[in-house]
Design a protein around this motif. Structure first.
Motif, mmCIF file in Angstrom:
data_model
loop_
_atom_site.group_PDB
_atom_site.id
_atom_site.type_symbol
_atom_site.label_atom_id
_atom_site.label_comp_id
_atom_site.label_asym_id
_atom_site.label_seq_id
_atom_site.Cartn_x
_atom_site.Cartn_y
_atom_site.Cartn_z
ATOM 1 N N ILE A 8 -36.801 48.424 5.688
ATOM 2 C CA ILE A 8 -37.082 47.023 5.344
ATOM 3 C C ILE A 8 -37.539 46.941 3.888
ATOM 4 N N SER A 10 -38.734 44.228 1.029
ATOM 5 C CA SER A 10 -39.283 42.871 0.938
ATOM 6 C C SER A 10 -39.575 42.519 -0.511
ATOM 7 N N GLU A 42 -33.008 45.771 6.355
ATOM 8 C CA GLU A 42 -33.484 44.400 6.538
ATOM 9 C C GLU A 42 -34.084 43.933 5.216
ATOM 10 N N THR A 44 -36.198 40.927 3.257
ATOM 11 C CA THR A 44 -37.001 39.714 3.384
ATOM 12 C C THR A 44 -37.386 39.231 1.978
#
Ligand code: PEP
Length: 261
Positions: A8, A10, A42, A44
């Motif tokens: 992830i 971000s 992922e 974000t």
């Protein structure tokens, strides 16, 4: 990283980019990122509150795979808290991730471990995922109290949370002296602290929760530094401030696998 935890990445824009700039930036980022990138990582993006509605509309209309994030929220759903933003309102805007306890909130706005813990509970209650930030100052590092500090921050924030909730969470280890300064913790140093955080999660929650929770490093991450960070076994992603403001640089960070292995 070496597990089935999905990486992830971000981007924390802090107090930068008005809603017009946000739209341009996200359009450029979406253009630069490919299906393979989103399959593997992922992503974000955490704009200021005033951008959230425009970003939600853009993400929905163009069916972008970017996940919408916020930078903070209050712990209560509503009430006499002038200037604060309710986690309930964020969930209605399609926000999926909320940064909680960023060091700028803790250091500049006096947020305590207990307030941060209440926010973690509130974010989870509304079906969103907290990205809990922990980290030490330079003085704390030099006095050898890094692990005591971050373990305490983790323990208080996760206290009384269910294993299922803990599993879903993200914790970002962000040494305060590395944020916005151009200085990094070495990947090996970051790995040591992050491995200790995973152990702490195992003792506060459970072994399976500690294996499932995703742990990020944050602090002056750039496209040129992420590959080595992501090779560390306990590091599942990065929280990026300054470098996330440039969509080209941020896309290269997300695409670390292409230039890493
Ligand atoms: C941050 O804001 O969380 C951060 C890590 O900032 P930077 O990447 O600019 O150090």
């Amino acid at each position: 990283m070496s597990s089935n935890r999905q990486p992830i990445v971000s981007g924390n824009w802090k107090m930068n980019n008005n809603h017009f700039e946000a739209i341009q930036s996200v359009q450029k980022l979406a253009y630069l990122l490919q299906k393979d990138d989103f399959d593997a990582v992922e992503v974000t993006v955490h704009p200021p509150f005033t951008d959230l509605r425009s970003m939600q509309t853009l993400i929905d209309a163009d069916q972008l795979r970017l996940k919408l994030g916020a930078q903070n929220c209050h712990s209560e759903d509503k009430g006499a808290f002038t200037g604060e933003v309710s986690p309930l309102f964020l969930s209605k805007l399609g926000v999926q991730y909320v940064i909680v306890g960023h060091s700028e909130r803790r250091e500049l706005f006096g947020e305590t471990d207990e307030f941060v813990a209440a926010k973690v509970a509130a974010v989870l209650k509304h079906g969103m995922i907290p990205i809990l930030c922990v980290g030490e100052t330079l003085a704390e590092r030099e006095s050898g109290s890094t692990l005591d500090k971050v373990k305490r921050q983790v323990r208080i924030a996760l206290d009384k949370r269910s294993n299922e909730h803990v599993k879903s969470m993200v914790i970002a280890y962000e040494p305060i002296w590395a944020i916005g300064t151009g200085k990094n913790a070495s990947p090996a140093d970051a790995q040591d602290v992050i491995a200790a955080i995973r152990e702490e999660v195992a003792s506060v929650a459970s072994g399976p929760a500690a294996q499932a929770i995703r742990l990020q490093y944050g602090g002056s991450v750039k496209a040129g530094t992420i590959a080595e960070i992501m090779r560390q076994p306990d590091i599942d992603g990065v929280l990026v401030g300054g470098a996330s403001l440039d969509p080209t640089e941020f896309a290269r960070i997300v695409q670390y696998r292409r230039h890493a292995f």
